[in-house]
Scaffold this motif. Structure first.
Motif, short mmCIF file in Angstrom:
data_model
loop_
_atom_site.label_atom_id
_atom_site.label_comp_id
_atom_site.label_asym_id
_atom_site.label_seq_id
_atom_site.Cartn_x
_atom_site.Cartn_y
_atom_site.Cartn_z
N ALA A 1 -6.40 11.97 51.47
CA ALA A 1 -6.11 11.28 50.22
C ALA A 1 -4.85 11.89 49.62
O ALA A 1 -4.57 13.07 49.83
CB ALA A 1 -7.28 11.39 49.24
N ALA A 2 -4.10 11.07 48.91
CA ALA A 2 -2.86 11.54 48.31
C ALA A 2 -2.60 10.78 47.02
O ALA A 2 -3.03 9.63 46.86
CB ALA A 2 -1.68 11.35 49.27
N GLY B 1 -10.50 20.42 51.36
CA GLY B 1 -9.52 21.18 50.60
C GLY B 1 -8.67 20.25 49.77
O GLY B 1 -8.65 19.03 49.96
N ALA B 2 -7.94 20.84 48.82
CA ALA B 2 -7.04 20.07 47.96
C ALA B 2 -5.84 20.93 47.63
O ALA B 2 -5.93 22.16 47.56
CB ALA B 2 -7.75 19.60 46.70
N GLY C 1 1.93 19.09 38.50
CA GLY C 1 0.82 18.17 38.33
C GLY C 1 1.10 16.74 38.72
O GLY C 1 0.26 15.86 38.49
N ARG C 2 2.24 16.49 39.38
CA ARG C 2 2.62 15.11 39.67
C ARG C 2 2.31 14.69 41.11
O ARG C 2 2.43 13.50 41.45
CB ARG C 2 4.11 14.90 39.36
N VAL C 3 1.95 15.63 41.94
CA VAL C 3 1.62 15.33 43.34
C VAL C 3 0.35 16.08 43.72
O VAL C 3 0.19 17.24 43.34
CB VAL C 3 2.77 15.72 44.30
N ALA C 4 -0.51 15.43 44.50
CA ALA C 4 -1.71 16.11 44.99
C ALA C 4 -2.12 15.50 46.31
O ALA C 4 -1.95 14.30 46.54
CB ALA C 4 -2.84 16.01 43.98
N PRO D 1 -5.30 20.57 53.04
CA PRO D 1 -3.87 20.36 53.22
C PRO D 1 -3.17 21.65 53.63
O PRO D 1 -3.55 22.74 53.20
CB PRO D 1 -3.39 19.87 51.85
N MET D 2 -2.13 21.51 54.45
CA MET D 2 -1.40 22.66 54.97
C MET D 2 0.01 22.65 54.41
O MET D 2 0.69 21.62 54.44
CB MET D 2 -1.36 22.62 56.50
#
Length: 599
Positions: free
Chosen positions: A5-6, A38-39, A45-48, A66-67
């Motif tokens: 998810a992104a 994981g996250a 705070g604009r990308v996850a 995520p790596m």
């Protein structure tokens, strides 16, 4: 194999990423990745990115996602079969690695080649990669579209996920039904990409990428084009030894698809495709467990695959498990099947039970023979579509005749209990795309108002533009009849139904389904002899490809496909309400309605 998810709040006035919403999307993906989650959140705070992991390659902590490496972070679903060779090349260019995962190779390859990395990958993949230096999010899928990836853009924020139903868990999305996606489902039994059942959600194209920058998502761009590859193949000189060429390419593909740090099984039906995959694996020293699903309602029927599959397993000395499914179990499991189905599809029930058998055997990975008919010309469509396109070419050029023939044939078809497609022979049959649509259609375009309502059907067909959509699968023209049917089957039926069903049905059980007959390297190796006029019988070559050819029990068995006894289930429920239709047609259409009700 995993779930991703992104979220990228690209507009300056967009609110920061909602962490709770992203967590809800990721939670819906947990069956895809039961081994870890994981996250990652950018400092502003604009990308996850989020990830749920099925650990197959480098299953330890060093493969967690995520790596992040340098300015790049990735959440990735899939397997890169040539990652070890790519790692050696990158190490020779000065890159160093902390672990043995293919994910880390992807990040290093991107730093070296940018989006040009995609052309170097052999495998199945979908990923979201954040490049902090460029300020861009890259969404990409493999050449065939084996792995899914969907995204939504509200003009402020782009959200992406491995499944439509997971993405729909984000409360910021105000989802409405898409008549185009539903029109595609009623026409073909699955939703053709880029459409989904929601207006706000689209598929990243197979063999495509979407770049999302400060101005929002760019138009999708294809880095791989199947009809162009077939056109190049048709223009190359034919190979001198088709049998040797196919054998060599198949051995290479099967070997590549066994790259794994966990045991690998094989789904074994009574057909040539899965039998050849098993034979070539055993020939190379692999000892996969073969798994066969048998429905008790088919006992003693030609559709029962268990006996022939068992003979094939014995022929190659493979351990073999037959998973028998009784009528009561089939009926009890159908609600769970429908709940796991990411987008409506009339297929996938068989794959659901095959994946369950793999999970029960303790397997995370299983090879499937899916794709062999599309590659090797095994479907009747390879004969029927060119014939029909030629036979109907002249009558189809007369507009009044097309409309009149459909109106006149309709009552006769219903009265005689014929297949409804008979009424569309002239209206649709005069081109390759129309003949293929007629061959694959679940319902015909003029039947959609009765299923969707007149207004929704009109809008859906206008936006779907089915003939234009199919024309895009033939652009550029593959150059010969066989290549055109290959492009339509692979870009339509295989992509939108078989591969998608393998993904959701397998991942619902935490099982990665690999497809050695759906492989870009294999395609480019054998297309010069298969995607041309006068091509040899690909399925006959396949039967002889193993050093020990397939047994006669397999090669002499009439083609039946992989069937599920849904007719009996519908009959028991008294849902089959169209007695004027041929029984199989009535059952499939009623099952389509049942799937739609649950979507």
């Amino acid at each position: 194999m995993c779930g991703l998810a992104a979220c990228f709040a690209y507009h300056p006035a967009a609110p920061p990423v909602d962490r709770a919403a992203l967590a809800r999307v990721a939670a819906a993906l947990e069956p895809r990745g039961p081994d870890g989650k994981g996250a990652w959140h950018a400092a502003d705070g604009r990308v996850a990115l989020a990830h749920t992991r099925l650990a197959v390659i480098a299953p330890g902590a060093q493969g967690a996602q995520p790596m992040a490496r340098g300015p790049c972070v990735i959440s990735y679903n899939g397997e890169i079969y040539n990652h070890q060779r790519l790692r050696r090349e990158l190490e020779a260019r000065g890159h160093s690695f902390r672990g043995a995962s293919d994910t880390e190779v992807l990040l290093a390859l991107y730093r070296e080649h940018g989006e040009g990395m995609l052309d170097r990958l052999r495998g199945m993949f979908a990923f979201a990669l954040w490049d902090a230096e460029a300020g861009e999010l890259l969404l990409a899928r493999d050449a065939y579209g084996i792995k899914p990836l969907y995204y939504s853009d509200d003009g402020w924020t782009v959200r992406a996920a491995s499944q439509v139903r997971a993405l729909a868990r984000d409360p910021a999305l105000r989802l409405t039904p898409d008549p185009a996606g539903w029109a595609g489902y009623w026409l073909l039994g699955s939703v053709p990409e880029p459409f989904t059942v929601h207006r706000q959600v689209r598929a990243v194209p197979a063999g495509g990428l979407v770049r999302v920058g400060a101005a929002g998502p760019a138009l999708p761009r294809r880095w791989f084009c199947l009809p162009a590859a077939l056109r190049r193949a048709a223009a190359t000189p034919p190979v001198a030894d088709p049998q040797r060429t196919l054998r060599t390419a198949l051995l290479d593909s099967v070997a590549a698809h066994f790259v794994s740090d966990v045991p690998v099984g094989v789904f074994l039906s009574a057909g040539r495709d899965s039998g050849a995959v098993l034979a070539l694996a055993r020939e190379q020293g692999q000892r996969p467990r073969a798994l066969t699903v048998a429905f008790e309602e088919f006992a003693g029927d030609p559709r029962d695959e268990a006996a022939v599959a068992a003979a094939c397993a014995r022929h190659y000395g493979a351990p073999h498990t037959v998973r028998r499914v009784a009528a009561a179990e089939l009926e009890a499991e159908l609600p769970a099947v429908l709940a796991a189905m990411d987008q409506p599809s009339i297929d996938g029930v068989n794959t659901w039970f095959a994946a369950r058998a793999a999970a029960e055997a303790g397997l995370k990975v299983a090879l499937s023979g899916v794709g062999g008919d599309e590659l090797l010309g095994g479907y009747p469509s390879f004969r029927q579509v060119p014939w029909l396109a030629g036979a109907m070419a002249l009558p189809a050029r007369v507009p009044l005749l097309k409309a009149a023939s459909r109106r006149a044939a309709g009552p006769l078809v219903r009265a005689a209990g014929l297949h409804p497609k008979v009424a569309g022979l002239i209206a649709l049959g005069g081109s390759y795309r129309g003949a293929w649509l007629l061959r694959r259609a679940l319902f015909l375009p003029w039947e959609l108002p009765g299923l969707m309502g007149a207004d929704a059907a009109r809008e859906g067909l206008e936006r779907l533009a089915p003939m234009a959509l199919l024309a895009s699968l033939l652009d550029p023209d593959p150059g010969c009849a066989r290549g055109r049917v290959m492009a339509l089957e692979a870009g339509g039926y295989l992509r939108n139904q078989l591969l998608r069903d393998a993904d959701w049905a397998g991942m619902a059980h935490g099982v990665e389904i690999r497809t050695p007959l759906v492989d870009r390297v294999l395609l480019e190796s054998v297309a010069p002899m298969l995607a041309r006029r006068g091509a040899p019988d690909g399925k006959a070559l396949l039967a002889r490809a193993p050093a020990r050819p397939l047994p006669e029990a397999v090669t002499r068995r009439p083609r039946t496909g992989f069937n599920v006894p849904l007719e009996g289930w519908l009959r028991r429920r008294r849902d089959n309400a169209a007695p004027a239709l041929p029984p199989h047609v009535a059952a499939v259409r009623q099952w389509a309605r049942r799937v739609a009700q649950a979507a």
